[in-house]
Motif scaffolding. Sequence first.
Motif, PDB file in Angstrom:
ATOM      1  N   VAL A 260    -105.422 -93.163 -83.418  1.00 24.12           N
ATOM      2  CA  VAL A 260    -104.952 -92.443 -82.173  1.00 24.12           C
ATOM      3  C   VAL A 260    -105.529 -91.099 -81.522  1.00 24.12           C
ATOM      4  O   VAL A 260    -104.908 -90.620 -80.694  1.00 24.12           O
ATOM      5  N   GLY A 261    -106.540 -90.804 -82.400  1.00 25.14           N
ATOM      6  CA  GLY A 261    -107.329 -89.654 -81.667  1.00 25.14           C
ATOM      7  C   GLY A 261    -107.156 -88.366 -82.547  1.00 25.14           C
ATOM      8  O   GLY A 261    -107.455 -87.085 -82.195  1.00 25.14           O
ATOM      9  N   PHE A 262    -106.496 -88.176 -83.819  1.00 23.50           N
ATOM     10  CA  PHE A 262    -106.351 -86.887 -84.344  1.00 23.50           C
ATOM     11  C   PHE A 262    -107.249 -86.911 -85.655  1.00 23.50           C
ATOM     12  O   PHE A 262    -107.304 -87.608 -86.296  1.00 23.50           O
ATOM     13  N   VAL A 263    -107.937 -85.595 -85.703  1.00 27.02           N
ATOM     14  CA  VAL A 263    -108.898 -85.439 -86.806  1.00 27.02           C
ATOM     15  C   VAL A 263    -107.943 -85.032 -88.082  1.00 27.02           C
ATOM     16  O   VAL A 263    -108.339 -85.445 -89.296  1.00 27.02           O
ATOM     17  N   ASP A 264    -107.127 -84.276 -87.576  1.00 27.66           N
ATOM     18  CA  ASP A 264    -106.066 -83.945 -88.799  1.00 27.66           C
ATOM     19  C   ASP A 264    -105.020 -84.553 -89.063  1.00 27.66           C
ATOM     20  O   ASP A 264    -104.237 -84.312 -88.204  1.00 27.66           O
ATOM     21  N   ALA A 266    -102.468 -84.070 -91.117  1.00 30.46           N
ATOM     22  CA  ALA A 266    -101.384 -83.114 -91.200  1.00 30.46           C
ATOM     23  C   ALA A 266    -100.766 -82.708 -89.815  1.00 30.46           C
ATOM     24  O   ALA A 266     -99.573 -82.681 -89.608  1.00 30.46           O
ATOM     25  N   TYR A 267    -101.874 -82.668 -88.872  1.00 29.81           N
ATOM     26  CA  TYR A 267    -101.337 -82.059 -87.489  1.00 29.81           C
ATOM     27  C   TYR A 267    -100.672 -83.214 -86.696  1.00 29.81           C
ATOM     28  O   TYR A 267     -99.742 -83.157 -85.948  1.00 29.81           O
ATOM     29  N   PHE A 268    -101.319 -84.573 -87.058  1.00 32.97           N
ATOM     30  CA  PHE A 268    -100.910 -85.727 -86.471  1.00 32.97           C
ATOM     31  C   PHE A 268     -99.284 -86.029 -86.871  1.00 32.97           C
ATOM     32  O   PHE A 268     -98.561 -86.260 -86.204  1.00 32.97           O
ATOM     33  N   PHE A 272     -96.028 -86.264 -84.511  1.00 33.79           N
ATOM     34  CA  PHE A 272     -95.352 -87.453 -84.610  1.00 33.79           C
ATOM     35  C   PHE A 272     -93.910 -86.947 -84.770  1.00 33.79           C
ATOM     36  O   PHE A 272     -92.868 -87.578 -84.234  1.00 33.79           O
ATOM     37  N   ARG A 273     -93.664 -85.827 -85.768  1.00 37.22           N
ATOM     38  CA  ARG A 273     -92.276 -85.580 -86.009  1.00 37.22           C
ATOM     39  C   ARG A 273     -91.637 -84.835 -84.780  1.00 37.22           C
ATOM     40  O   ARG A 273     -90.586 -85.059 -84.474  1.00 37.22           O
ATOM     41  N   THR A 276     -91.032 -87.590 -82.032  1.00 33.84           N
ATOM     42  CA  THR A 276     -89.958 -88.511 -82.349  1.00 33.84           C
ATOM     43  C   THR A 276     -88.673 -88.228 -83.199  1.00 33.84           C
ATOM     44  O   THR A 276     -87.659 -88.894 -83.302  1.00 33.84           O
ATOM     45  N   GLY A 277     -88.823 -86.978 -83.939  1.00 35.83           N
ATOM     46  CA  GLY A 277     -87.790 -86.585 -84.688  1.00 35.83           C
ATOM     47  C   GLY A 277     -87.683 -86.929 -85.849  1.00 35.83           C
ATOM     48  O   GLY A 277     -87.088 -86.651 -86.746  1.00 35.83           O
ATOM     49  N   VAL A 278     -88.645 -87.715 -86.443  1.00 30.02           N
ATOM     50  CA  VAL A 278     -88.973 -88.119 -87.791  1.00 30.02           C
ATOM     51  C   VAL A 278     -90.485 -88.230 -88.264  1.00 30.02           C
ATOM     52  O   VAL A 278     -91.404 -88.276 -87.328  1.00 30.02           O
ATOM     53  N   SER A 279     -90.687 -88.352 -89.517  1.00 30.23           N
ATOM     54  CA  SER A 279     -92.206 -88.075 -89.889  1.00 30.23           C
ATOM     55  C   SER A 279     -92.650 -89.618 -89.895  1.00 30.23           C
ATOM     56  O   SER A 279     -91.795 -90.582 -89.882  1.00 30.23           O
ATOM     57  N   PRO A 280     -93.973 -89.649 -89.830  1.00 31.07           N
ATOM     58  CA  PRO A 280     -94.870 -90.958 -89.909  1.00 31.07           C
ATOM     59  C   PRO A 280     -94.140 -91.841 -91.037  1.00 31.07           C
ATOM     60  O   PRO A 280     -93.850 -93.163 -90.920  1.00 31.07           O
TER      61      PRO A 280
END
Length: 306
Positions: A260-264, A266-268, A272-273, A276-280
């Motif tokens: 989905v276009g994120f190199v990092d 951790a940043y993704f 996401f959190r 959406t309010g939750v972790s992947p």
Amino acid sequence: MVDTAGEALELHRLQVAQVGVLPFAIGSFDTIGPLAKADFPHRHTFYEVALVTHGRGAHVVDLVRQDLDPPYLYAMVPGQVHYWQNGEDIAGWVLLFNEDFLLPYPGDAEVIRRLSARPRLRPDREEAARLQTLLVELDREYRQADRGHIGIISSYLHILLLRALRMPDPAAREEEAGAGGRAGELVDRFRLLIAQPGPRLHSVEECARELRVSTSYMHDAVKRGTGRTPGQLIRARQILEAKRLIASTSLTIRQVSAEVGFVDPAYFSRFFRRETGVSPGDFRRAVGEKHHEPAGRSLAAPQSPA
């Protein structure tokens, strides 16, 4: 041969590559084949419109579960993820077609996008009967393939889509009352651009260059037409695609991040959190990790006329 390189979900293509065969097919759920009722998450390279007249179970589209209570009409654009859950005795009409078939009515691509965004299209019994009459005529033209049948099929499809767009949906009124004219066309093109499956653009500037307009003009047009900024819509598409991959594949969170276009990663995860309010990881556990190994298949047009 179907190329599936880079695909994280099973990808279905409409097999109409032969010379003289329409980029279009119509049939029942049975004549189209078992993939029309696939019970695993997958996506298409083509458009699908269907009228379900009988059946039990649920239809899951982009993680939204719709319990079957026929008659039920749905429209899907390339890239959406769907499958049938506990489906039994599913019957009705299925229309499959590629982008080329929309050339006589190019605005129909945007109509289908609007229809695909509606969680449920429920024609009443009278309207369902009228739609079935239209589909019977469309099927007859397709099977007989008499002179001028392509134009007639295209017109029938156009009428079917416009009839579907008339169905009441209060949630869609605000969107469909958006900007018109050149600005409205730009909004439609922007939505189609960011919704494309596969490698996608991830910044407002990249989208503006692709659409050959200034960033400021695109920002104003999209905000006026949708109530949201281009950046907000891009982030929403990234989250939707991430949810599709997390819920429907066995890709690791690091792999989803890259898709989905994120190199990092951790940043993704923070992104996401925040959205959406939750972790992947928590999201994957919540949806039950329904996976299917990536692959690709082709759906042959049933009894396609030459």
